[in-house]
Every structure is written in C-alpha cells, then in structure tokens.
Design a protein around this motif. Structure first.
Motif, PDB file in Angstrom:
ATOM      1  N   TYR A   9       0.831  -1.255  -0.055  1.00 11.65           N
ATOM      2  CA  TYR A   9      -0.009   0.003   0.208  1.00 11.65           C
ATOM      3  C   TYR A   9       0.832   1.367   0.145  1.00 11.65           C
ATOM      4  O   TYR A   9       0.664   2.213  -0.628  1.00 11.65           O
ATOM      5  CB  TYR A   9      -0.651  -0.025   1.368  1.00 11.65           C
ATOM      6  N   ALA A  10       2.021   1.190   0.750  1.00 11.25           N
ATOM      7  CA  ALA A  10       2.717   2.392   0.987  1.00 11.25           C
ATOM      8  C   ALA A  10       3.522   2.763  -0.518  1.00 11.25           C
ATOM      9  O   ALA A  10       3.609   3.847  -0.980  1.00 11.25           O
ATOM     10  CB  ALA A  10       3.885   2.148   1.815  1.00 11.25           C
ATOM     11  N   ASP A  11       3.902   1.774  -1.113  1.00  8.02           N
ATOM     12  CA  ASP A  11       4.321   1.675  -2.598  1.00  8.02           C
ATOM     13  C   ASP A  11       3.419   2.513  -3.624  1.00  8.02           C
ATOM     14  O   ASP A  11       3.691   3.202  -4.434  1.00  8.02           O
ATOM     15  CB  ASP A  11       4.945   0.409  -3.026  1.00  8.02           C
ATOM     16  N   ILE A  12       2.150   1.854  -3.370  1.00  4.02           N
ATOM     17  CA  ILE A  12       1.013   2.573  -4.342  1.00  4.02           C
ATOM     18  C   ILE A  12       0.933   4.015  -4.118  1.00  4.02           C
ATOM     19  O   ILE A  12       0.842   4.728  -5.112  1.00  4.02           O
ATOM     20  CB  ILE A  12      -0.130   1.676  -3.914  1.00  4.02           C
ATOM     21  N   GLU A  13       1.062   4.472  -2.732  1.00 10.54           N
ATOM     22  CA  GLU A  13       0.715   5.683  -2.629  1.00 10.54           C
ATOM     23  C   GLU A  13       1.955   6.621  -2.712  1.00 10.54           C
ATOM     24  O   GLU A  13       2.134   7.833  -2.793  1.00 10.54           O
ATOM     25  CB  GLU A  13       0.586   5.917  -0.825  1.00 10.54           C
ATOM     26  N   ALA A  14       3.250   6.045  -2.719  1.00  7.92           N
ATOM     27  CA  ALA A  14       4.326   6.692  -3.065  1.00  7.92           C
ATOM     28  C   ALA A  14       4.414   7.417  -4.523  1.00  7.92           C
ATOM     29  O   ALA A  14       3.732   7.050  -5.250  1.00  7.92           O
ATOM     30  CB  ALA A  14       5.636   5.775  -3.099  1.00  7.92           C
ATOM     31  N   PRO A  15       5.008   8.587  -4.880  1.00  7.69           N
ATOM     32  CA  PRO A  15       5.143   9.001  -6.065  1.00  7.69           C
ATOM     33  C   PRO A  15       5.600   8.201  -6.927  1.00  7.69           C
ATOM     34  O   PRO A  15       6.790   7.633  -6.868  1.00  7.69           O
ATOM     35  CB  PRO A  15       6.214  10.674  -5.640  1.00  7.69           C
ATOM     36  N   GLN A  16       5.050   8.207  -8.157  1.00  8.65           N
ATOM     37  CA  GLN A  16       5.621   7.489  -9.228  1.00  8.65           C
ATOM     38  C   GLN A  16       7.032   7.492  -9.582  1.00  8.65           C
ATOM     39  O   GLN A  16       7.533   6.581  -9.795  1.00  8.65           O
ATOM     40  CB  GLN A  16       4.822   7.730 -10.569  1.00  8.65           C
ATOM     41  N   VAL A  17       7.461   8.791  -9.594  1.00 11.73           N
ATOM     42  CA  VAL A  17       8.865   8.789  -9.776  1.00 11.73           C
ATOM     43  C   VAL A  17       9.854   7.865  -8.819  1.00 11.73           C
ATOM     44  O   VAL A  17      10.746   7.515  -9.222  1.00 11.73           O
ATOM     45  CB  VAL A  17       9.168  10.246  -9.934  1.00 11.73           C
ATOM     46  N   CYS A  29      16.452   5.953   0.573  1.00 11.30           N
ATOM     47  CA  CYS A  29      15.202   6.288   0.276  1.00 11.30           C
ATOM     48  C   CYS A  29      14.270   5.323   0.695  1.00 11.30           C
ATOM     49  O   CYS A  29      12.931   5.109   0.919  1.00 11.30           O
ATOM     50  CB  CYS A  29      14.851   6.955  -1.109  1.00 11.30           C
ATOM     51  N   GLY A  30      14.704   3.931   0.767  1.00  9.97           N
ATOM     52  CA  GLY A  30      14.100   2.755   0.908  1.00  9.97           C
ATOM     53  C   GLY A  30      13.382   2.592   2.526  1.00  9.97           C
ATOM     54  O   GLY A  30      12.652   1.869   2.773  1.00  9.97           O
ATOM     55  N   SER A  31      14.034   3.402   3.083  1.00 13.09           N
ATOM     56  CA  SER A  31      13.716   3.659   4.404  1.00 13.09           C
ATOM     57  C   SER A  31      12.557   4.488   4.995  1.00 13.09           C
ATOM     58  O   SER A  31      12.006   4.718   6.200  1.00 13.09           O
ATOM     59  CB  SER A  31      14.945   3.755   5.293  1.00 13.09           C
ATOM     60  N   LEU A  40       9.614  14.609   0.474  1.00 14.30           N
ATOM     61  CA  LEU A  40      10.806  14.596  -0.042  1.00 14.30           C
ATOM     62  C   LEU A  40      10.771  14.817  -1.618  1.00 14.30           C
ATOM     63  O   LEU A  40      11.464  15.808  -1.975  1.00 14.30           O
ATOM     64  CB  LEU A  40      11.629  13.311  -0.001  1.00 14.30           C
ATOM     65  N   ASN A  41       9.851  14.504  -2.178  1.00 17.16           N
ATOM     66  CA  ASN A  41       9.624  14.657  -3.733  1.00 17.16           C
ATOM     67  C   ASN A  41       9.245  15.972  -4.195  1.00 17.16           C
ATOM     68  O   ASN A  41       9.875  16.559  -5.059  1.00 17.16           O
ATOM     69  CB  ASN A  41       8.351  13.578  -4.477  1.00 17.16           C
ATOM     70  N   ASP A 113      28.952  10.644 -17.564  1.00 13.36           N
ATOM     71  CA  ASP A 113      27.520  11.569 -17.598  1.00 13.36           C
ATOM     72  C   ASP A 113      26.862  10.716 -16.521  1.00 13.36           C
ATOM     73  O   ASP A 113      26.578   9.635 -16.479  1.00 13.36           O
ATOM     74  CB  ASP A 113      26.971  11.418 -18.865  1.00 13.36           C
ATOM     75  N   ALA A 114      26.121  11.762 -15.660  1.00  6.72           N
ATOM     76  CA  ALA A 114      25.568  11.124 -14.445  1.00  6.72           C
ATOM     77  C   ALA A 114      24.167  11.783 -14.330  1.00  6.72           C
ATOM     78  O   ALA A 114      23.891  12.838 -14.723  1.00  6.72           O
ATOM     79  CB  ALA A 114      26.361  11.226 -13.078  1.00  6.72           C
ATOM     80  N   GLU A 115      23.185  11.218 -13.407  1.00  7.21           N
ATOM     81  CA  GLU A 115      22.082  11.801 -12.938  1.00  7.21           C
ATOM     82  C   GLU A 115      22.120  11.650 -11.620  1.00  7.21           C
ATOM     83  O   GLU A 115      22.177  10.569 -10.880  1.00  7.21           O
ATOM     84  CB  GLU A 115      20.836  11.206 -13.763  1.00  7.21           C
ATOM     85  N   ILE A 116      21.513  12.916 -10.931  1.00  4.93           N
ATOM     86  CA  ILE A 116      21.418  12.740  -9.422  1.00  4.93           C
ATOM     87  C   ILE A 116      19.978  13.310  -9.180  1.00  4.93           C
ATOM     88  O   ILE A 116      19.255  13.996  -9.904  1.00  4.93           O
ATOM     89  CB  ILE A 116      22.451  13.855  -8.813  1.00  4.93           C
ATOM     90  N   CYS A 117      19.531  13.212  -7.922  1.00  2.00           N
ATOM     91  CA  CYS A 117      18.370  13.613  -7.305  1.00  2.00           C
ATOM     92  C   CYS A 117      18.780  14.455  -6.159  1.00  2.00           C
ATOM     93  O   CYS A 117      19.294  13.707  -5.119  1.00  2.00           O
ATOM     94  CB  CYS A 117      17.362  12.643  -6.965  1.00  2.00           C
ATOM     95  N   ALA A 118      18.689  15.651  -6.189  1.00  2.65           N
ATOM     96  CA  ALA A 118      19.146  16.670  -5.111  1.00  2.65           C
ATOM     97  C   ALA A 118      18.163  16.862  -4.082  1.00  2.65           C
ATOM     98  O   ALA A 118      16.890  17.231  -4.539  1.00  2.65           O
ATOM     99  CB  ALA A 118      19.746  17.945  -5.591  1.00  2.65           C
ATOM    100  N   PHE A 119      18.440  17.049  -2.841  1.00  2.00           N
ATOM    101  CA  PHE A 119      17.319  17.229  -1.839  1.00  2.00           C
ATOM    102  C   PHE A 119      17.943  18.721  -0.952  1.00  2.00           C
ATOM    103  O   PHE A 119      19.198  18.732  -0.687  1.00  2.00           O
ATOM    104  CB  PHE A 119      17.036  16.279  -0.915  1.00  2.00           C
ATOM    105  N   PRO A 120      17.079  19.487  -0.361  1.00  2.00           N
ATOM    106  CA  PRO A 120      17.658  20.559   0.405  1.00  2.00           C
ATOM    107  C   PRO A 120      18.495  19.981   1.682  1.00  2.00           C
ATOM    108  O   PRO A 120      17.811  19.017   2.405  1.00  2.00           O
ATOM    109  CB  PRO A 120      16.402  21.345   0.822  1.00  2.00           C
ATOM    110  N   ARG A 121      19.624  20.429   2.187  1.00  2.00           N
ATOM    111  CA  ARG A 121      20.129  19.988   3.395  1.00  2.00           C
ATOM    112  C   ARG A 121      19.388  20.149   4.343  1.00  2.00           C
ATOM    113  O   ARG A 121      19.294  19.082   5.339  1.00  2.00           O
ATOM    114  CB  ARG A 121      21.269  20.971   3.315  1.00  2.00           C
TER     115      ARG A 121
END
Length: 242
Positions: A9-17, A29-31, A40-41, A113-121
């Motif tokens: 259920y938690a996975d269904i509710e989580a953002p698709q991305v 993020c698995g925690s 966070l998203n 070449d890389a891809e990152i997902c950044a979050f505010p400190r």
C-alpha cells in the motif's frame, strides 16, 4: 492495517517517480514511508551532470545532498599546493553528502555523464533526526564506505601493480554491472590518467598491466574503454581477493 500488506500500500501511495527509482529500493530512500517520500519529492530536483562537471567543490558550503541515480562520481581531495588525489568513487544508488556538515571536505565530480536527485540540506538533516530507519541507512552506507576505504588501503599499500589494476577493474565491475557467474561488461569510467592517480601508479604502468591482463585472457578491451570480463573468478584471483 495488516503489517504484511502495509508495504505494498505504501508503494502505491508513493510518488510514481520514487517507485521507479533505484534509490527507493536499494538506497537510503527505501527507509522512508510513502508520506515522507511525498514530502521529499516536493523539494527534490533531478538533474543530469555532464562528465567532468563538479557537483560540489572542496570548501564549498553544503546546501543540498543527492542520490546518484546513474553514472559514476569521483571524489577527490586537494592539498594547499594544488596537488590532488582521487580518494573514492560513488555509484548509483549511493547517497552523496554528509548530514550536519556545513562545508564540503572534498570535491565531487561526475566521472561519466551522471544523473542525480538533489534534496535541500535542511530537509534531510531534519529527517535524519526524525526517522531512525533513515539514520540507520545513512549509517550503514558510511560503514560500507569505511570498509571499502580500508580494503583500498590494503590495495594501495601491499598489492602488486597487476593486483592493483585488477582490483580497480573488479571494483568497477561489481558496482556498474554486478558480477555474474559467466561474464560481465562495463565501460571504464576513468581515463588512464585518473586510474593511475587512483592507484598510485604511472599511466605507463596502468597501460602495461591492462595489456598483460588482456593477453592472459582475463579481460577483453574494445574501443579502449569497453571492458568484458569472460570469467569474473579469474579477475577476482588476479586482484588477490580471497
């Protein structure tokens, strides 16, 4: 809610991305719960980083942390006189940054070449204090990096030139294309010069040992960067790994 069904259920509710993200399943993020992922998203920013571009420089103020979603990031330290040393590599889905530290102690640069997902400190620092499982995940990654650093000290201090080069190739293979029973393949994320820097060898020695490993049939090199490992056990043995 039944605990056996709470995760689906938690996975269904989580953002698709987030559901489609490797860091959600194998990284820190698995925690997080679905609600925490939603928060966070809202504040996250995905971006591509071209090879050779800095993510953060040594001495810069830390304003955000990142999950590596793809590619390889090299970590380096610079001395006061300008001499520089590559001190580590990070791969997807590693978390990049150290909570509660205001100034970066090293430079993080995209090796490929890389891809990152950044979050505010500020958001991550708060989550670390509020979510014990998130704190444990970060702690586990830090301990894993410590173990890898100790193994690398052994590589640099005691191994032969061939074992060093084979250890580097084994490191890349196990992170980019997890070792299979039959064969594995990957593109070298570093130039010969960077590999030499990382291993404390000359460029000529790195090239010589690559050629030796190729002639012995331990690796196959195509187009100077693409590496095929026909039998991972032979590469592991060449690296002197028990």
């Amino acid at each position: 809610m039944d605990t056996q069904n709470s995760k689906p259920y938690a996975d269904i509710e989580a953002p698709q991305v987030c559901r489609a993200c490797e860091a959600r399943h194998g990284g820190v993020c698995g925690s997080l719960t679905a609600a925490q992922l939603v928060e966070l998203n809202k504040h996250s920013t995905r971006r591509k980083v071209e090879a050779g571009s800095e993510v953060i420089g040594q001495g810069e103020q830390v304003s955000s942390y990142s999950n590596i979603l793809g590619g390889v990031v090299k970590l380096s330290k610079m001395m006061a006189d300008g001499r520089q040393q590559i001190v580590g590599l990070q791969f997807a889905p590693d978390f990049m940054g150290r909570p509660f530290i205001e100034e970066s102690s090293l430079t993080a640069e995209a090796a490929t070449d890389a891809e990152i997902c950044a979050f505010p400190r500020a958001l991550i620092d708060r989550m670390v204090t509020e979510v014990p499982d998130f704190e444990r995940k970060l702690h586990s990654q830090s301990l894993k990096e410590l173990d890898e650093a100790r193994d690398w000290m052994l590589t640099l201090g005691r191994k032969t030139a061939q074992e060093k080069v084979a250890s580097f190739l084994y490191l890349i293979a196990t992170h980019i294309d997890p070792m299979k029973a039959t064969s594995t393949t990957f593109d070298l994320p570093l130039s010969r010069a960077d590999i030499a820097d990382f291993l404390g060898l000359t460029i000529e020695t790195v090239s010589r040992q690559m050629t030796k490993l190729r002639k012995e049939g331990i690796i196959v090199i195509e187009n100077n960067r693409h590496v095929i490992v026909p039998d991972p056990r032979r590469l592991r043995n060449a690296a002197g790994i028990d």
